[in-house]
Design a protein around this motif. Structure first.
Motif, PDB file in Angstrom:
ATOM      1  N   HIS A 244     -46.567 -27.198 -61.589  1.00 45.74           N
ATOM      2  CA  HIS A 244     -46.959 -27.183 -63.001  1.00 45.74           C
ATOM      3  C   HIS A 244     -46.555 -28.501 -63.673  1.00 45.74           C
ATOM      4  O   HIS A 244     -45.415 -28.948 -63.568  1.00 45.74           O
ATOM      5  CB  HIS A 244     -46.287 -26.007 -63.720  1.00 45.74           C
ATOM      6  CG  HIS A 244     -46.784 -25.823 -65.119  1.00 45.74           C
ATOM      7  ND1 HIS A 244     -48.020 -25.290 -65.403  1.00 45.74           N
ATOM      8  CD2 HIS A 244     -46.221 -26.124 -66.319  1.00 45.74           C
ATOM      9  CE1 HIS A 244     -48.193 -25.253 -66.707  1.00 45.74           C
ATOM     10  NE2 HIS A 244     -47.117 -25.756 -67.286  1.00 45.74           N
ATOM     11  N   GLY A 245     -47.510 -29.105 -64.329  1.00 43.12           N
ATOM     12  CA  GLY A 245     -47.284 -30.411 -64.937  1.00 43.12           C
ATOM     13  C   GLY A 245     -47.604 -31.567 -64.016  1.00 43.12           C
ATOM     14  O   GLY A 245     -47.633 -32.720 -64.450  1.00 43.12           O
ATOM     15  N   HIS A 246     -47.841 -31.257 -62.745  1.00 42.17           N
ATOM     16  CA  HIS A 246     -48.158 -32.292 -61.745  1.00 42.17           C
ATOM     17  C   HIS A 246     -49.483 -31.959 -61.043  1.00 42.17           C
ATOM     18  O   HIS A 246     -49.716 -32.384 -59.911  1.00 42.17           O
ATOM     19  CB  HIS A 246     -47.039 -32.379 -60.712  1.00 42.17           C
ATOM     20  CG  HIS A 246     -45.686 -32.647 -61.293  1.00 42.17           C
ATOM     21  ND1 HIS A 246     -45.310 -33.881 -61.781  1.00 42.17           N
ATOM     22  CD2 HIS A 246     -44.624 -31.827 -61.480  1.00 42.17           C
ATOM     23  CE1 HIS A 246     -44.069 -33.825 -62.242  1.00 42.17           C
ATOM     24  NE2 HIS A 246     -43.620 -32.591 -62.073  1.00 42.17           N
ATOM     25  N   GLU A 247     -50.326 -31.205 -61.745  1.00 37.75           N
ATOM     26  CA  GLU A 247     -51.564 -30.723 -61.116  1.00 37.75           C
ATOM     27  C   GLU A 247     -52.471 -31.871 -60.660  1.00 37.75           C
ATOM     28  O   GLU A 247     -53.059 -31.811 -59.581  1.00 37.75           O
ATOM     29  CB  GLU A 247     -52.328 -29.820 -62.094  1.00 37.75           C
ATOM     30  CG  GLU A 247     -51.592 -28.561 -62.486  1.00 37.75           C
ATOM     31  CD  GLU A 247     -50.729 -28.725 -63.721  1.00 37.75           C
ATOM     32  OE1 GLU A 247     -50.345 -27.719 -64.323  1.00 37.75           O
ATOM     33  OE2 GLU A 247     -50.438 -29.909 -64.086  1.00 37.75           O
TER      34      GLU A 247
ATOM     35  N   LEU B 142     -56.806 -27.355 -60.344  1.00 43.56           N
ATOM     36  CA  LEU B 142     -55.805 -27.485 -61.406  1.00 43.56           C
ATOM     37  C   LEU B 142     -55.385 -26.119 -61.933  1.00 43.56           C
ATOM     38  O   LEU B 142     -54.207 -25.906 -62.257  1.00 43.56           O
ATOM     39  CB  LEU B 142     -56.347 -28.358 -62.539  1.00 43.56           C
ATOM     40  CG  LEU B 142     -55.972 -29.851 -62.460  1.00 43.56           C
ATOM     41  CD1 LEU B 142     -56.390 -30.480 -61.147  1.00 43.56           C
ATOM     42  CD2 LEU B 142     -56.571 -30.625 -63.636  1.00 43.56           C
ATOM     43  N   ALA B 143     -56.337 -25.181 -62.000  1.00 39.35           N
ATOM     44  CA  ALA B 143     -55.994 -23.824 -62.429  1.00 39.35           C
ATOM     45  C   ALA B 143     -55.036 -23.172 -61.436  1.00 39.35           C
ATOM     46  O   ALA B 143     -54.100 -22.452 -61.831  1.00 39.35           O
ATOM     47  CB  ALA B 143     -57.265 -22.985 -62.567  1.00 39.35           C
TER      48      ALA B 143
ATOM     49  N   ALA C  37     -51.505 -25.058 -61.545  1.00 37.52           N
ATOM     50  CA  ALA C  37     -50.782 -24.806 -62.788  1.00 37.52           C
ATOM     51  C   ALA C  37     -50.016 -23.489 -62.743  1.00 37.52           C
ATOM     52  O   ALA C  37     -49.049 -23.304 -63.495  1.00 37.52           O
ATOM     53  CB  ALA C  37     -51.757 -24.800 -63.965  1.00 37.52           C
ATOM     54  N   ALA C  38     -50.439 -22.586 -61.855  1.00 40.31           N
ATOM     55  CA  ALA C  38     -49.787 -21.282 -61.736  1.00 40.31           C
ATOM     56  C   ALA C  38     -48.590 -21.312 -60.789  1.00 40.31           C
ATOM     57  O   ALA C  38     -47.970 -20.271 -60.547  1.00 40.31           O
ATOM     58  CB  ALA C  38     -50.803 -20.237 -61.272  1.00 40.31           C
TER      59      ALA C  38
ATOM     60  N   GLU D  94     -44.902 -22.946 -60.198  1.00 38.48           N
ATOM     61  CA  GLU D  94     -43.874 -23.614 -60.995  1.00 38.48           C
ATOM     62  C   GLU D  94     -43.602 -25.044 -60.529  1.00 38.48           C
ATOM     63  O   GLU D  94     -43.499 -25.968 -61.345  1.00 38.48           O
ATOM     64  CB  GLU D  94     -42.579 -22.798 -60.957  1.00 38.48           C
ATOM     65  CG  GLU D  94     -41.455 -23.389 -61.805  1.00 38.48           C
ATOM     66  CD  GLU D  94     -40.196 -22.555 -61.781  1.00 38.48           C
ATOM     67  OE1 GLU D  94     -39.212 -22.956 -62.437  1.00 38.48           O
ATOM     68  OE2 GLU D  94     -40.179 -21.503 -61.108  1.00 38.48           O
TER      69      GLU D  94
ATOM     70  N   ASP E  17     -61.269 -28.623 -61.564  1.00 41.37           N
ATOM     71  CA  ASP E  17     -60.850 -27.586 -62.495  1.00 41.37           C
ATOM     72  C   ASP E  17     -60.278 -26.379 -61.748  1.00 41.37           C
ATOM     73  O   ASP E  17     -59.279 -25.783 -62.177  1.00 41.37           O
ATOM     74  CB  ASP E  17     -62.018 -27.145 -63.364  1.00 41.37           C
ATOM     75  CG  ASP E  17     -62.438 -28.210 -64.365  1.00 41.37           C
ATOM     76  OD1 ASP E  17     -61.662 -29.168 -64.575  1.00 41.37           O
ATOM     77  OD2 ASP E  17     -63.545 -28.090 -64.928  1.00 41.37           O
TER      78      ASP E  17
END
Length: 254
Positions: free
Chosen positions: A118-121, A108-109, A112-113, A115, A105
């Protein structure tokens, strides 16, 4: 020493400790080193270069070649550094090494921040914990092998959220480690004395006859409160040897 018990005062400026020794032990020479505990991350192993890692993530996510330009790869790494300072990302890191879920978690946080990630975490996290993303320092294997030759038992004490035994095995070093005390399995983190006590117990070693080696004075140096001797490495990025060979001098002649 029982939980909550106050340690006796011998001098006005005693060092903090979570254990007691007898008067005879206090007057005698320290016992010879029987075992050595090592931190894992940035002590025995380090992660691959960040640029290499983001390029692997790019390949894993069908974007091979997208970061071939050094400037593009460095921009993603810079974005990672900036994202890590965001309050919500920093908050997510608390207690991340206490479980695999908490660590996933937290990562992933962070990803995700960024670019590019993001979407590939999930892919980025998988690449982070992959054994191929970690490598031993050049002096790790020689020092571990020499300790084995000398009959010194070895343990790993690490704040980590996944099973790094596979990383040691991946590089042919698993057979040189006799015990593992990992935060995600124990539900506690360094400098909790129980981390070091558990490793010593598994090795059958007296903590006072054990040396702890790491790179974090607050976390790894906490072993001193459990009775261990400590060798703290400089907290610097190393591309060559880590500086582990003096450990062989610290254990004394055999």
């Amino acid at each position: 020493m029982s939980p909550g018990a106050l340690p006796p005062i011998h001098t006005l400026f005693d060092s903090a400790s979570a254990y007691r020794i007898t008067g005879e032990e206090s007057a005698a020479a320290p016992p010879p080193v029987q075992a050595v505990l090592f931190d894992f991350v940035n002590t025995l192993f380090q992660m691959i270069d960040a640029v290499d890692w983001v390029r692997l993530v790019a390949a894993d996510t069908g974007r091979a070649g997208a970061l071939d330009d050094p400037a593009a790869a460095q921009a993603v790494v810079a974005a990672l550094a900036a994202a890590y300072q965001l309050p919500e990302v920093l908050a997510a890191q608390h207690g991340r090494d206490l479980s695999a879920t908490a660590h996933r978690d937290a990562m992933l946080a962070w990803f995700a921040a960024v670019e590019f990630l993001h979407g590939h975490e999930a892919a980025a996290h998988a690449r982070l914990i992959d054994a191929g993303s970690w490598r031993p320092y050049p002096d790790t294997a020689p020092v571990l092998r020499r300790l084995r030759e000398l009959g010194i038992r070895v343990g790993i004490v690490s704040d980590i959220a996944w099973d790094i035994r596979a990383h040691a095995d991946h590089h042919g070093l698993g057979g040189l480690v006799d015990a593992w005390a990992l935060s995600f399995e124990l539900g506690r983190e360094k400098p909790d004395p129980e981390m070091f006590r558990k490793a010593c117990a598994d090795l059958g070693a007296d903590p006072r006859a054990t040396l702890m080696v790491g790179d974090n004075p607050a976390r790894d140096g906490g072993a001193a409160a459990a009775g261990l001797r400590c060798y703290i490495l400089p907290a610097e990025h190393r591309t060559g040897e880590r500086g582990l060979r003096p450990v062989l001098d610290l254990i004394g002649p055999r």
